[in-house]
Motif scaffolding. Structure first.
Motif, PDB file in Angstrom:
ATOM      1  N   GLU A   1       0.825  -1.220   0.000  1.00 38.45           N
ATOM      2  CA  GLU A   1       0.000   0.000   0.000  1.00 38.45           C
ATOM      3  C   GLU A   1       0.856   1.266   0.000  1.00 38.45           C
ATOM      4  O   GLU A   1       0.390   2.328  -0.409  1.00 38.45           O
ATOM      5  N   ASP A   2       2.094   1.174   0.467  1.00 36.88           N
ATOM      6  CA  ASP A   2       2.994   2.322   0.509  1.00 36.88           C
ATOM      7  C   ASP A   2       3.705   2.545  -0.828  1.00 36.88           C
ATOM      8  O   ASP A   2       4.237   3.629  -1.069  1.00 36.88           O
ATOM      9  N   ALA A   3       3.717   1.531  -1.664  1.00 38.90           N
ATOM     10  CA  ALA A   3       4.516   1.574  -2.890  1.00 38.90           C
ATOM     11  C   ALA A   3       3.853   2.387  -3.993  1.00 38.90           C
ATOM     12  O   ALA A   3       2.630   2.457  -4.092  1.00 38.90           O
ATOM     13  N   SER A   4       4.687   3.002  -4.813  1.00 37.06           N
ATOM     14  CA  SER A   4       4.222   3.720  -6.001  1.00 37.06           C
ATOM     15  C   SER A   4       3.836   2.747  -7.097  1.00 37.06           C
ATOM     16  O   SER A   4       2.907   2.992  -7.856  1.00 37.06           O
ATOM     17  N   VAL A   5       4.576   1.639  -7.160  1.00 34.48           N
ATOM     18  CA  VAL A   5       4.308   0.596  -8.155  1.00 34.48           C
ATOM     19  C   VAL A   5       4.483  -0.752  -7.470  1.00 34.48           C
ATOM     20  O   VAL A   5       5.465  -0.967  -6.756  1.00 34.48           O
TER      21      VAL A   5
END
Length: 96
Positions: free
Chosen positions: A69-73
């Protein structure tokens, strides 16, 4: 032979831990490949990139991670397949 795999109870040896932490804090892009990001403190290091202006986190792993959920991709696929596609897109040869 030298074991380069971190087990759950293992810490990164110094000075490797210190250098990794310093680089993580400076990073604006963290590309994580084939890791669940659950072995800490190493698993938290890629999150440091998100503290920097325009910092991004990219996760490539077959399974969900606690930080998806924290990731950009997030790419749920085999790392080999993703890297082969990236090399092809960049026009770079696949290493032997």
């Amino acid at each position: 032979l030298r074991d380069t795999t971190l087990d759950w109870e293992d810490m990164l040896p110094d000075p490797d831990f210190t250098r990794a932490n310093q680089h993580s804090q400076k990073a604006t892009l963290a590309l994580t490949l084939g890791t669940s990001l659950q072995i800490n403190p190493a698993g938290r290091m890629p999150l440091e990139a998100l503290k920097n202006p325009n910092g991004k986190l990219v996760i490539v792993n077959l399974q969900h991670t606690p930080h998806d959920e924290d990731a950009s991709v997030v790419i749920h696929a085999y790392v080999d397949h993703v890297m082969e596609g990236l090399l092809k897109e960049l026009g770079l040869p696949k290493p032997d």
